[in-house]
Design a protein around this motif. Sequence first.
Motif, PDB file in Angstrom:
ATOM      1  N   TYR A  68     110.155  13.274 117.380  1.00  0.00           N
ATOM      2  CA  TYR A  68     110.968  12.127 117.785  1.00  0.00           C
ATOM      3  C   TYR A  68     110.213  11.234 118.764  1.00  0.00           C
ATOM      4  O   TYR A  68     109.545  11.720 119.663  1.00  0.00           O
ATOM      5  CB  TYR A  68     112.274  12.608 118.428  1.00  0.00           C
ATOM      6  CG  TYR A  68     113.193  13.290 117.453  1.00  0.00           C
ATOM      7  CD1 TYR A  68     114.030  12.541 116.632  1.00  0.00           C
ATOM      8  CD2 TYR A  68     113.203  14.676 117.335  1.00  0.00           C
ATOM      9  CE1 TYR A  68     114.862  13.157 115.725  1.00  0.00           C
ATOM     10  CE2 TYR A  68     114.037  15.304 116.425  1.00  0.00           C
ATOM     11  CZ  TYR A  68     114.863  14.535 115.622  1.00  0.00           C
ATOM     12  OH  TYR A  68     115.693  15.154 114.712  1.00  0.00           O
ATOM     13  N   ARG A  69     110.329   9.926 118.543  1.00  0.00           N
ATOM     14  CA  ARG A  69     109.764   8.923 119.445  1.00  0.00           C
ATOM     15  C   ARG A  69     110.850   7.896 119.715  1.00  0.00           C
ATOM     16  O   ARG A  69     111.680   7.609 118.854  1.00  0.00           O
ATOM     17  CB  ARG A  69     108.584   8.215 118.786  1.00  0.00           C
ATOM     18  CG  ARG A  69     107.367   9.081 118.617  1.00  0.00           C
ATOM     19  CD  ARG A  69     106.217   8.253 118.059  1.00  0.00           C
ATOM     20  NE  ARG A  69     106.640   7.414 116.951  1.00  0.00           N
ATOM     21  CZ  ARG A  69     106.357   7.645 115.681  1.00  0.00           C
ATOM     22  NH1 ARG A  69     105.652   8.681 115.330  1.00  0.00           N
ATOM     23  NH2 ARG A  69     106.768   6.831 114.733  1.00  0.00           N
ATOM     24  N   SER A  70     110.793   7.303 120.895  1.00  0.00           N
ATOM     25  CA  SER A  70     111.757   6.248 121.192  1.00  0.00           C
ATOM     26  C   SER A  70     111.503   5.075 120.249  1.00  0.00           C
ATOM     27  O   SER A  70     110.377   4.850 119.797  1.00  0.00           O
ATOM     28  CB  SER A  70     111.654   5.808 122.649  1.00  0.00           C
ATOM     29  OG  SER A  70     110.474   5.065 122.853  1.00  0.00           O
ATOM     30  N   LEU A  71     112.551   4.342 119.951  1.00  0.00           N
ATOM     31  CA  LEU A  71     112.428   3.201 119.043  1.00  0.00           C
ATOM     32  C   LEU A  71     111.413   2.167 119.542  1.00  0.00           C
ATOM     33  O   LEU A  71     110.575   1.716 118.754  1.00  0.00           O
ATOM     34  CB  LEU A  71     113.811   2.563 118.803  1.00  0.00           C
ATOM     35  CG  LEU A  71     113.874   1.422 117.806  1.00  0.00           C
ATOM     36  CD1 LEU A  71     113.285   1.818 116.465  1.00  0.00           C
ATOM     37  CD2 LEU A  71     115.310   0.953 117.646  1.00  0.00           C
ATOM     38  N   PRO A  72     111.421   1.796 120.825  1.00  0.00           N
ATOM     39  CA  PRO A  72     110.386   0.845 121.276  1.00  0.00           C
ATOM     40  C   PRO A  72     108.960   1.369 121.068  1.00  0.00           C
ATOM     41  O   PRO A  72     108.076   0.621 120.653  1.00  0.00           O
ATOM     42  CB  PRO A  72     110.689   0.655 122.765  1.00  0.00           C
ATOM     43  CG  PRO A  72     112.146   0.947 122.892  1.00  0.00           C
ATOM     44  CD  PRO A  72     112.407   2.031 121.890  1.00  0.00           C
ATOM     45  N   ASP A  73     108.739   2.661 121.321  1.00  0.00           N
ATOM     46  CA  ASP A  73     107.396   3.220 121.115  1.00  0.00           C
ATOM     47  C   ASP A  73     107.022   3.209 119.635  1.00  0.00           C
ATOM     48  O   ASP A  73     105.880   2.914 119.275  1.00  0.00           O
ATOM     49  CB  ASP A  73     107.321   4.644 121.667  1.00  0.00           C
ATOM     50  CG  ASP A  73     107.367   4.683 123.185  1.00  0.00           C
ATOM     51  OD1 ASP A  73     107.112   3.638 123.820  1.00  0.00           O
ATOM     52  OD2 ASP A  73     107.677   5.758 123.739  1.00  0.00           O
ATOM     53  N   ALA A  74     107.979   3.520 118.762  1.00  0.00           N
ATOM     54  CA  ALA A  74     107.708   3.512 117.321  1.00  0.00           C
ATOM     55  C   ALA A  74     107.374   2.106 116.839  1.00  0.00           C
ATOM     56  O   ALA A  74     106.464   1.921 116.024  1.00  0.00           O
ATOM     57  CB  ALA A  74     108.914   4.071 116.559  1.00  0.00           C
ATOM     58  N   VAL A  75     108.082   1.101 117.347  1.00  0.00           N
ATOM     59  CA  VAL A  75     107.798  -0.292 116.974  1.00  0.00           C
ATOM     60  C   VAL A  75     106.401  -0.684 117.447  1.00  0.00           C
ATOM     61  O   VAL A  75     105.634  -1.298 116.700  1.00  0.00           O
ATOM     62  CB  VAL A  75     108.877  -1.240 117.540  1.00  0.00           C
ATOM     63  CG1 VAL A  75     108.453  -2.701 117.403  1.00  0.00           C
ATOM     64  CG2 VAL A  75     110.213  -0.998 116.858  1.00  0.00           C
ATOM     65  N   LEU A  76     106.052  -0.318 118.677  1.00  0.00           N
ATOM     66  CA  LEU A  76     104.712  -0.654 119.189  1.00  0.00           C
ATOM     67  C   LEU A  76     103.619   0.030 118.375  1.00  0.00           C
ATOM     68  O   LEU A  76     102.586  -0.582 118.078  1.00  0.00           O
ATOM     69  CB  LEU A  76     104.595  -0.261 120.660  1.00  0.00           C
ATOM     70  CG  LEU A  76     105.313  -1.189 121.629  1.00  0.00           C
ATOM     71  CD1 LEU A  76     105.303  -0.594 123.033  1.00  0.00           C
ATOM     72  CD2 LEU A  76     104.698  -2.566 121.620  1.00  0.00           C
ATOM     73  N   GLU A  77     103.838   1.278 117.987  1.00  0.00           N
ATOM     74  CA  GLU A  77     102.851   1.972 117.147  1.00  0.00           C
ATOM     75  C   GLU A  77     102.707   1.283 115.802  1.00  0.00           C
ATOM     76  O   GLU A  77     101.602   1.125 115.279  1.00  0.00           O
ATOM     77  CB  GLU A  77     103.254   3.428 116.963  1.00  0.00           C
ATOM     78  CG  GLU A  77     103.062   4.268 118.195  1.00  0.00           C
ATOM     79  CD  GLU A  77     103.561   5.690 118.016  1.00  0.00           C
ATOM     80  OE1 GLU A  77     103.685   6.153 116.862  1.00  0.00           O
ATOM     81  OE2 GLU A  77     103.851   6.331 119.036  1.00  0.00           O
ATOM     82  N   ARG A  78     103.826   0.862 115.257  1.00  0.00           N
ATOM     83  CA  ARG A  78     103.794   0.169 113.962  1.00  0.00           C
ATOM     84  C   ARG A  78     103.046  -1.164 114.082  1.00  0.00           C
ATOM     85  O   ARG A  78     102.230  -1.517 113.236  1.00  0.00           O
ATOM     86  CB  ARG A  78     105.227  -0.045 113.479  1.00  0.00           C
ATOM     87  CG  ARG A  78     105.371  -0.759 112.181  1.00  0.00           C
ATOM     88  CD  ARG A  78     104.920   0.116 111.047  1.00  0.00           C
ATOM     89  NE  ARG A  78     105.116  -0.600 109.801  1.00  0.00           N
ATOM     90  CZ  ARG A  78     105.235  -0.030 108.648  1.00  0.00           C
ATOM     91  NH1 ARG A  78     105.193   1.281 108.551  1.00  0.00           N
ATOM     92  NH2 ARG A  78     105.400  -0.732 107.573  1.00  0.00           N
ATOM     93  N   LEU A  79     103.327  -1.902 115.150  1.00  0.00           N
ATOM     94  CA  LEU A  79     102.622  -3.168 115.375  1.00  0.00           C
ATOM     95  C   LEU A  79     101.131  -2.943 115.575  1.00  0.00           C
ATOM     96  O   LEU A  79     100.307  -3.689 115.046  1.00  0.00           O
ATOM     97  CB  LEU A  79     103.202  -3.892 116.587  1.00  0.00           C
ATOM     98  CG  LEU A  79     104.581  -4.510 116.411  1.00  0.00           C
ATOM     99  CD1 LEU A  79     105.101  -5.019 117.746  1.00  0.00           C
ATOM    100  CD2 LEU A  79     104.545  -5.621 115.380  1.00  0.00           C
ATOM    101  N   ALA A  80     100.770  -1.924 116.326  1.00  0.00           N
ATOM    102  CA  ALA A  80      99.353  -1.630 116.570  1.00  0.00           C
ATOM    103  C   ALA A  80      98.657  -1.279 115.257  1.00  0.00           C
ATOM    104  O   ALA A  80      97.525  -1.713 115.019  1.00  0.00           O
ATOM    105  CB  ALA A  80      99.207  -0.503 117.584  1.00  0.00           C
ATOM    106  N   GLY A  81      99.314  -0.517 114.404  1.00  0.00           N
ATOM    107  CA  GLY A  81      98.749  -0.168 113.100  1.00  0.00           C
ATOM    108  C   GLY A  81      98.588  -1.384 112.215  1.00  0.00           C
ATOM    109  O   GLY A  81      97.585  -1.547 111.519  1.00  0.00           O
TER     110      GLY A  81
END
Length: 93
Positions: A68-81
Motif C-alpha cells: 500500500y502507498r498513499s494516493l499522492p505518493d502513487a501519483v508522484l511515482e506515476r508522474l515520475a515514470g
Amino acid sequence: MFIQTPLSPSPRGVLIEQITAQFSTPPKLREVVRDHIQHLLDQRYPTLNFSAERVAIGTPMQAGGYEYRSLPDAVLERLAGALRQWSPCGGAA
C-alpha cells in the motif's frame, strides 16, 4: 530640529514585496499533488469525506498480499515514470 519621516513605498515597490513574499516559500510538489487530489475527491465524492492523505492504493505482490502507498505518493511515482518515458520531441525517450 528636523525629523525625517519614512517615505511611503511606491506601488511598484509594494507589488515587488508582495510577489517576493508569495514566492519566497514555494510549496513542495507533493503538497500540490495532495491538494489537487483532495480537490478532486471533494468534487467527485462530496458526501464521503475522503482525505487524500489517508487514501491508499494497493498493488498486488508476487508473494501474495498487497503493498500500500498513499494516493499522492502513487501519483508522484506515476508522474515520475511518465517523465522518464517522455521526450520533448514527441516520442519515447
